[in-house]
Design a protein around this motif. Structure first.
Motif, PDB file in Angstrom:
ATOM      1  N   ALA A   1       0.827  -1.211   0.000  1.00 39.52           N
ATOM      2  CA  ALA A   1       0.000   0.000   0.000  1.00 39.52           C
ATOM      3  C   ALA A   1       0.857   1.254   0.000  1.00 39.52           C
ATOM      4  O   ALA A   1       0.542   2.244  -0.670  1.00 39.52           O
ATOM      5  N   ALA A   2       1.965   1.229   0.752  1.00 46.06           N
ATOM      6  CA  ALA A   2       2.842   2.400   0.799  1.00 46.06           C
ATOM      7  C   ALA A   2       3.441   2.686  -0.569  1.00 46.06           C
ATOM      8  O   ALA A   2       3.601   3.846  -0.968  1.00 46.06           O
ATOM      9  N   ARG A   3       3.762   1.656  -1.322  1.00 46.00           N
ATOM     10  CA  ARG A   3       4.306   1.867  -2.663  1.00 46.00           C
ATOM     11  C   ARG A   3       3.253   2.500  -3.563  1.00 46.00           C
ATOM     12  O   ARG A   3       3.574   3.333  -4.413  1.00 46.00           O
ATOM     13  N   VAL A   4       1.996   2.104  -3.399  1.00 40.91           N
ATOM     14  CA  VAL A   4       0.923   2.711  -4.187  1.00 40.91           C
ATOM     15  C   VAL A   4       0.718   4.167  -3.795  1.00 40.91           C
ATOM     16  O   VAL A   4       0.601   5.053  -4.647  1.00 40.91           O
ATOM     17  N   ASN A   5       0.689   4.429  -2.500  1.00 30.84           N
ATOM     18  CA  ASN A   5       0.370   5.775  -2.007  1.00 30.84           C
ATOM     19  C   ASN A   5       1.521   6.757  -2.155  1.00 30.84           C
ATOM     20  O   ASN A   5       1.299   7.960  -2.313  1.00 30.84           O
ATOM     21  N   ARG A   6       2.756   6.262  -2.114  1.00 27.75           N
ATOM     22  CA  ARG A   6       3.909   7.172  -2.122  1.00 27.75           C
ATOM     23  C   ARG A   6       4.712   7.118  -3.415  1.00 27.75           C
ATOM     24  O   ARG A   6       5.504   8.024  -3.685  1.00 27.75           O
ATOM     25  N   LEU A   7       4.550   6.038  -4.175  1.00 26.58           N
ATOM     26  CA  LEU A   7       5.320   5.871  -5.412  1.00 26.58           C
ATOM     27  C   LEU A   7       4.376   5.630  -6.588  1.00 26.58           C
ATOM     28  O   LEU A   7       4.681   4.871  -7.510  1.00 26.58           O
ATOM     29  N   GLY A   8       3.229   6.270  -6.563  1.00 27.30           N
ATOM     30  CA  GLY A   8       2.234   6.076  -7.600  1.00 27.30           C
ATOM     31  C   GLY A   8       2.665   6.663  -8.936  1.00 27.30           C
ATOM     32  O   GLY A   8       3.423   7.636  -9.004  1.00 27.30           O
ATOM     33  N   LEU A   9       2.193   6.051 -10.023  1.00 30.59           N
ATOM     34  CA  LEU A   9       2.456   6.512 -11.382  1.00 30.59           C
ATOM     35  C   LEU A   9       1.148   6.964 -12.013  1.00 30.59           C
ATOM     36  O   LEU A   9       0.071   6.493 -11.648  1.00 30.59           O
ATOM     37  N   LYS A  10       1.250   7.857 -12.972  1.00 31.74           N
ATOM     38  CA  LYS A  10       0.064   8.365 -13.651  1.00 31.74           C
ATOM     39  C   LYS A  10      -0.543   7.339 -14.594  1.00 31.74           C
ATOM     40  O   LYS A  10      -1.719   7.432 -14.950  1.00 31.74           O
ATOM     41  N   GLU A  11       0.264   6.369 -15.028  1.00 34.41           N
ATOM     42  CA  GLU A  11      -0.197   5.394 -15.998  1.00 34.41           C
ATOM     43  C   GLU A  11       0.612   4.123 -15.866  1.00 34.41           C
ATOM     44  O   GLU A  11       1.633   4.091 -15.178  1.00 34.41           O
ATOM     45  N   GLU A  12       0.126   3.070 -16.492  1.00 31.80           N
ATOM     46  CA  GLU A  12       0.866   1.821 -16.598  1.00 31.80           C
ATOM     47  C   GLU A  12       1.591   1.866 -17.942  1.00 31.80           C
ATOM     48  O   GLU A  12       1.020   1.541 -18.976  1.00 31.80           O
TER      49      GLU A  12
ATOM     50  N   ALA B   1      -1.644   2.032 -10.822  1.00 35.27           N
ATOM     51  CA  ALA B   1      -0.248   2.008 -11.267  1.00 35.27           C
ATOM     52  C   ALA B   1       0.675   2.579 -10.206  1.00 35.27           C
ATOM     53  O   ALA B   1       0.374   3.601  -9.576  1.00 35.27           O
ATOM     54  N   ALA B   2       1.800   1.927 -10.027  1.00 37.13           N
ATOM     55  CA  ALA B   2       2.784   2.372  -9.037  1.00 37.13           C
ATOM     56  C   ALA B   2       4.137   1.779  -9.382  1.00 37.13           C
ATOM     57  O   ALA B   2       4.252   0.840 -10.182  1.00 37.13           O
ATOM     58  N   PHE B   3       5.168   2.339  -8.769  1.00 34.75           N
ATOM     59  CA  PHE B   3       6.512   1.771  -8.854  1.00 34.75           C
ATOM     60  C   PHE B   3       6.539   0.589  -7.883  1.00 34.75           C
ATOM     61  O   PHE B   3       6.923   0.716  -6.731  1.00 34.75           O
ATOM     62  N   ILE B   4       6.074  -0.570  -8.371  1.00 33.91           N
ATOM     63  CA  ILE B   4       5.899  -1.719  -7.493  1.00 33.91           C
ATOM     64  C   ILE B   4       7.244  -2.372  -7.181  1.00 33.91           C
ATOM     65  O   ILE B   4       8.271  -2.025  -7.761  1.00 33.91           O
ATOM     66  N   ASP B   5       7.235  -3.331  -6.264  1.00 30.54           N
ATOM     67  CA  ASP B   5       8.456  -4.022  -5.865  1.00 30.54           C
ATOM     68  C   ASP B   5       8.844  -5.072  -6.899  1.00 30.54           C
ATOM     69  O   ASP B   5       9.948  -5.088  -7.422  1.00 30.54           O
ATOM     70  N   GLY B   6       7.909  -5.985  -7.215  1.00 30.24           N
ATOM     71  CA  GLY B   6       8.180  -7.016  -8.207  1.00 30.24           C
ATOM     72  C   GLY B   6       8.910  -8.234  -7.679  1.00 30.24           C
ATOM     73  O   GLY B   6       9.090  -9.211  -8.391  1.00 30.24           O
ATOM     74  N   ARG B   7       9.338  -8.191  -6.414  1.00 26.84           N
ATOM     75  CA  ARG B   7      10.037  -9.343  -5.824  1.00 26.84           C
ATOM     76  C   ARG B   7       9.616  -9.440  -4.351  1.00 26.84           C
ATOM     77  O   ARG B   7      10.183  -8.755  -3.498  1.00 26.84           O
ATOM     78  N   MET B   8       8.663 -10.280  -4.071  1.00 27.81           N
ATOM     79  CA  MET B   8       8.086 -10.368  -2.728  1.00 27.81           C
ATOM     80  C   MET B   8       8.434 -11.699  -2.071  1.00 27.81           C
ATOM     81  O   MET B   8       7.573 -12.411  -1.556  1.00 27.81           O
ATOM     82  N   ARG B   9       9.697 -12.042  -2.076  1.00 33.38           N
ATOM     83  CA  ARG B   9      10.128 -13.324  -1.520  1.00 33.38           C
ATOM     84  C   ARG B   9      10.469 -13.202  -0.036  1.00 33.38           C
ATOM     85  O   ARG B   9      10.992 -12.172   0.405  1.00 33.38           O
ATOM     86  N   PRO B  10      10.224 -14.265   0.742  1.00 33.54           N
ATOM     87  CA  PRO B  10      10.513 -14.215   2.184  1.00 33.54           C
ATOM     88  C   PRO B  10      11.971 -13.910   2.500  1.00 33.54           C
ATOM     89  O   PRO B  10      12.263 -13.245   3.497  1.00 33.54           O
ATOM     90  N   GLU B  11      12.908 -14.392   1.652  1.00 37.35           N
ATOM     91  CA  GLU B  11      14.323 -14.177   1.963  1.00 37.35           C
ATOM     92  C   GLU B  11      14.738 -12.715   1.920  1.00 37.35           C
ATOM     93  O   GLU B  11      15.818 -12.356   2.400  1.00 37.35           O
ATOM     94  N   ASP B  12      13.911 -11.852   1.341  1.00 36.44           N
ATOM     95  CA  ASP B  12      14.225 -10.429   1.294  1.00 36.44           C
ATOM     96  C   ASP B  12      13.632  -9.652   2.462  1.00 36.44           C
ATOM     97  O   ASP B  12      13.785  -8.432   2.535  1.00 36.44           O
TER      98      ASP B  12
END
Length: 636
Positions: free
Chosen positions: A463-474, A521-532
């Motif tokens: 949610a923080a990535r959406v709210n703080r790193l949002g993009l105008k478009e995909e 649209a947002a600057f998403i993470d793309g890597r949501m693995r437990p080891e990170d």
């Protein structure tokens, strides 16, 4: 929900924060042509305001990246054809001539209709060539932004800003130079590659033609030419092509003209994977009469490819030279002596009075492990850990561990700093960003339990990535060249129409995705693995957060639903945990359509994960790795 109440201590200089805040637009790196011109003008306008030498250096690099990106977009537009049968030609070499005739016949009316307009654009592109050549010369000679030779480039850019371009071209998006964005290359490495070539060709009387496969070629070839001229070569030309799609008639005419002098030919590209691009490029040159002993290929080698014969697919007699991982400019920057000079800048102000780098066996073991991990894939970046003693003005000392990671070159790496600052309660403390190296506070690697209280943290992070790193478009769905993720989605959906005729639904499916998929649209993470996710002293920390959603081998998604789908799979969330996870995300973002998009992203993530897991099984060097890959494939 915030992950922890007390933010990590920030030691970033105000000067650095002010500089990078001017580049918030870089969270979306897939810039349109009109946006590139806008940001190039902005770069020129801020020159008089730059206060430090490193800022001026970064500004010249940015101008180089902008100007070369503009040239690359226009070159692709001029080479574009309505129908491109190059992939079929590669699959069916026996009827290659027939397919070529069909392609030429179908494209002829399209080319004739565009000829008048393209002639104007081609004339403009020839004028823009001087901007490309001059900015490369300025970068090599390390000129300051207010040097008269660089201000002259500004004048020409202003003159050429009256664009004879149709809207369709102004909306074309740049392709990312993956070496500068997703891997660890810098323009210094291009110069090192030229040094490798010059070392094997000491005589410089013969004409030289530098051929660069786009996208990397748009940046490498003109820079290599400028450097060769500085080294004393007299007659040097350059050209870029996109060989996988076939050389256009205009590019072929240019090649013929340049080849009349019987020059040496230098082919330069970024990291080869399969080597197919290099193979096709060399075949184009050979078919045009270039003798194989005249051709030299120079490429960097990623640790993934160390030990592999890069030129195995090339015709025997073509010389292949490589730049090894240990020879990279960033590898030199990460050596303790060079890193100490960078890190000390952050501890020569306020309560601190410099640092001393110290040796530690545990740190050495960590760094050996990070170097071994570098060979795990093209997505892995150069990393290093340092232990420093920070000296305070009052005589006290404080021992710190600093983590350094390569994140891009020029503005193609600024997203890492911006994301780190805006997500400060979720990520390690940001120390700073210099020379494409992000410095953060080191967090000891203590793994998290999958469902032991992590669901609220995951939802808050997405949610923080959406709210703080949002993009105008995909941007990857804006077309006409769609991101890999959307091509995967299209490939999945068209299977419903059969293996023979499904490709006929390509356009319809993309249009339906555009119409139906309402994106957050947002600057998403793309890597949501437990080891990170690491259990730090003050809470859970996402240690790998800055570069996983744009540029190969990533999927180029900018939809938060992708991060949600990834987290559900990677953490093995139960049905109830998944419902709670999505509900918390919806509450924090007001994204009420995420359920409509989630299944599509689950399908894509599972399909890609299965394929990558199977590839890892095939490459595995131990029974344990094979077992892990097999389990992951079955789960996907």
């Amino acid at each position: 929900m915030l992950m922890r109440e007390t933010p990590v201590r920030e030691v970033t200089q105000d000067l650095e924060r002010d500089f990078y805040s001017s580049y918030e637009w870089c969270l979306n790196p897939l810039l349109r042509l009109d946006e590139l011109f806008l940001h190039l003008q902005e770069e020129f306008s801020r020159w008089s305001l730059l206060k430090a030498d490193w800022q001026r250096y970064e500004s010249v690099i940015n101008c180089y990246l902008f100007i070369c990106a503009i040239a690359g977009i226009v070159d692709d537009f001029l080479a574009n054809r309505r129908v491109i049968l190059a992939p079929l030609k590669a699959r069916m070499p026996r009827i290659r001539a027939i397919l070529g005739a069909v392609e030429w016949t179908v494209n002829l009316p399209f080319q004739l209709m565009r000829r008048a307009r393209n002639n104007r654009i081609l004339k403009w592109r020839r004028q823009w060539q001087s901007c490309v050549d001059d900015i490369c010369e300025s970068l090599i000679n390390q000129l300051q932004p207010l040097d008269p030779r660089i201000t002259a480039i500004h004048g020409r850019v202003l003159q050429l800003s009256v664009l004879p371009f149709p809207d369709s071209l102004l909306k074309e998006r740049m392709r990312l130079p993956e070496g500068f964005r997703c891997q660890d290359l810098t323009h210094h490495d291009v110069l090192s590659m030229v040094d490798r070539f010059v070392g094997s060709h000491p005589k410089n009387e013969r004409p030289l033609l530098i051929v660069g496969p786009r996208t990397a070629g748009s940046y490498f070839a003109p820079l290599a030419r400028a450097y060769c001229l500085k080294l004393g070569w007299k007659d040097v030309a350059w050209l870029t092509v996109r060989p996988k799609l076939g050389v256009s008639s205009a590019e072929r005419r240019s090649l013929r003209s340049m080849l009349k002098k019987d020059p040496l030919v230098l082919v330069m590209d970024d990291y080869p994977n399969t080597g197919f691009t290099l193979d096709v490029t060399v075949k184009v040159l050979r078919n045009m009469g270039v003798r194989k002993e005249r051709i030299t290929v120079v490429v960097p080698v990623h640790p993934v490819s160390v030990g592999r014969n890069i030129g195995s697919n090339l015709e025997s007699g073509v010389k292949v030279l490589t730049l090894n991982p240990a020879q990279l400019y960033k590898e030199w920057l990460l050596k303790p002596q060079a890193a100490e000079n960078i890190i000390s800048d952050y501890f020569n102000r306020g309560e601190f009075n410099g640092i001393v780098m110290i040796d530690d066996p545990e740190i050495d073991e960590l760094n050996h492990s990070l170097w071994d991990h570098y060979a795990d894939g093209f997505h892995v970046r150069l990393k290093r850990v340092y232990e420093v003693v920070a000296k305070k003005i009052n005589g006290e000392v404080e021992t710190k561990r600093i983590f350094a990671k390569s994140v891009g070159w020029g503005w193609l790496g600024y997203h890492a700093y911006i994301a780190g600052i805006r997500l400060k309660e979720f990520v390690p403390g940001i120390v700073g960003l210099r020379d494409g190296i992000l410095l953060t506070e080191w967090v000891a690697h203590r793994r998290t339990e999958h469902e032991n209280g992590i669901t609220p943290v995951l939802s808050s992070y997405v949610a923080a990535r959406v709210n703080r790193l949002g993009l105008k478009e995909e941007p990857s769905l804006a077309g006409p060249r769609y991101g890999w993720g959307w091509l995967e989605a299209r490939s999945l959906l068209r299977k419903a129409y059969g293996s023979y005729f499904g490709f006929l639904k390509n356009g319809t499916l993309i249009n339906e995705l555009k119409r139906r998929v309402i994106l957050k649209a947002a600057f998403i993470d793309g890597r949501m693995r437990p080891e990170d996710w690491i259990a730090g002293e003050e809470g859970l920390v996402k240690v790998d957060f800055e570069h996983h959603n744009f540029g190969a081998p990533q999927l180029d998604f900018a939809d938060s639903a992708f991060d949600l789908a990834a987290a559900v799979f990677e953490f093995g969330l139960s049905d109830q945990s998944e419902r709670d996870f999505i509900r918390l995300y919806e509450e924090e973002t007001c994204d009420t359509t995420v359920q409509d998009r989630l299944m599509l992203h689950k399908l894509v993530y599972g399909t890609v994960s299965k394929r990558l897991a199977w590839e890892s099984v095939l490459r595995a060097g131990s029974a344990r790795r094979r077992s892990e890959g097999n389990e992951r494939m079955l789960a996907a």
